[in-house]
Design a protein around this motif. Structure first.
Motif, short mmCIF file in Angstrom:
data_model
loop_
_atom_site.label_atom_id
_atom_site.label_comp_id
_atom_site.label_asym_id
_atom_site.label_seq_id
_atom_site.Cartn_x
_atom_site.Cartn_y
_atom_site.Cartn_z
N ALA A 56 0.81 -1.22 0.00
CA ALA A 56 0.00 0.00 0.00
C ALA A 56 0.84 1.27 0.00
CB ALA A 56 -0.93 0.00 1.21
N PHE A 57 2.06 1.20 0.50
CA PHE A 57 2.86 2.41 0.63
C PHE A 57 4.02 2.50 -0.36
CE2 PHE A 57 1.01 1.78 4.92
CZ PHE A 57 0.14 2.86 4.88
N LYS A 58 4.02 1.68 -1.40
CA LYS A 58 5.06 1.75 -2.43
C LYS A 58 4.51 2.46 -3.66
CE LYS A 58 7.81 -2.36 -1.50
NZ LYS A 58 8.23 -3.66 -2.04
N PRO A 59 5.19 3.50 -4.14
CA PRO A 59 4.71 4.21 -5.33
C PRO A 59 4.73 3.34 -6.59
CG PRO A 59 6.33 5.53 -4.15
CD PRO A 59 6.31 4.19 -3.52
N SER A 60 5.67 2.41 -6.67
CA SER A 60 5.74 1.56 -7.86
C SER A 60 4.51 0.65 -7.96
CB SER A 60 7.01 0.71 -7.84
OG SER A 60 7.03 -0.15 -6.72
N VAL A 61 3.96 0.24 -6.83
CA VAL A 61 2.75 -0.58 -6.84
C VAL A 61 1.58 0.23 -7.36
CG1 VAL A 61 1.13 -1.84 -5.39
CG2 VAL A 61 3.57 -2.10 -5.02
N TRP A 62 1.47 1.47 -6.91
CA TRP A 62 0.37 2.32 -7.39
C TRP A 62 0.53 2.65 -8.86
CZ3 TRP A 62 -3.94 2.44 -4.98
CH2 TRP A 62 -3.95 2.19 -3.62
N LEU A 63 1.78 2.79 -9.32
CA LEU A 63 2.02 2.99 -10.75
C LEU A 63 1.57 1.76 -11.54
CD1 LEU A 63 3.24 4.88 -12.88
CD2 LEU A 63 5.40 3.67 -12.55
N GLY A 64 1.83 0.58 -10.99
CA GLY A 64 1.37 -0.66 -11.63
C GLY A 64 -0.15 -0.72 -11.72
N PHE A 65 -0.83 -0.31 -10.65
CA PHE A 65 -2.30 -0.28 -10.69
C PHE A 65 -2.78 0.72 -11.73
CE2 PHE A 65 -2.30 -2.00 -6.20
CZ PHE A 65 -2.90 -3.20 -6.54
N GLY A 66 -2.07 1.84 -11.87
CA GLY A 66 -2.44 2.82 -12.89
C GLY A 66 -2.28 2.26 -14.29
N VAL A 67 -1.21 1.51 -14.53
CA VAL A 67 -0.99 0.89 -15.84
C VAL A 67 -2.07 -0.14 -16.12
CG1 VAL A 67 0.58 -0.59 -17.15
CG2 VAL A 67 1.47 1.37 -15.92
N LEU A 68 -2.43 -0.94 -15.11
CA LEU A 68 -3.51 -1.91 -15.29
C LEU A 68 -4.84 -1.21 -15.60
CD1 LEU A 68 -2.76 -4.51 -12.48
CD2 LEU A 68 -2.55 -4.83 -14.95
#
Length: 155
Positions: A56-68
């Motif tokens: 939840a607190f990693k920006p790369s994970v949120w970027l991945g959700f944005g790409v999905l």
């Protein structure tokens, strides 16, 4: 560490509510509440809470959700455009199959009318009959085409 403390407090509160419910002679409901209240402690002990907090607190994970999300948006846009144009994958596949199935005899100028003929063959068939009827029909018998159409549709 804060998430583990919160999960432990939620479980303790749930077990307290289960004890009060059991005291009121609602044992089935108390057992169900106890089962639900033990889930947070189980998640903490297995490490799922730490894993989720790390995600939840990693920006790369949120970027991945944005790409999905962008990928999903592109898929839905192409499907909407495909539906609006009226052509689907099945329609295009059927058209390609119809083109392959139409066989032309070596000396013929048009495809032969066989049992496996597609929509193009059925469109040429009714056109040839009315021409023959018009040639042979009397001048006062101009409703023969309409009668043929009605008979074709069973009316």
């Amino acid at each position: 560490m804060l998430a583990e403390t919160i999960c432990s407090a939620v479980s303790a509160a749930g077990l307290g509510i289960a004890a009060v419910t059991a005291y009121r002679k609602r044992f089935l409901t108390a057992t169900r509440i106890a089962a639900y209240s033990l889930v947070p402690v189980g998640l903490v002990l297995t490490g799922v809470v730490e894993w989720v907090a790390g995600i939840a607190f990693k920006p790369s994970v949120w970027l991945g959700f944005g790409v999905l999300g962008l990928s999903w948006l592109l898929f839905m846009t192409t499907r909407a455009i495909e539906r609006r144009s009226g052509t689907t994958r099945a329609v295009r596949k059927a058209a390609r199959a119809a083109e392959r199935n139409e066989a032309v005899a070596p000396g013929a100028s048009a495809p032969s009318l066989g049992a496996g003929a597609g929509p193009a063959a059925t469109a040429t068939k009714p056109q040839s009959k009315p021409k023959k009827k018009q040639e042979a029909a009397a001048p006062g018998d101009d409703f023969s085409d309409i009668e043929a159409i009605l008979k074709k549709h069973g009316i």
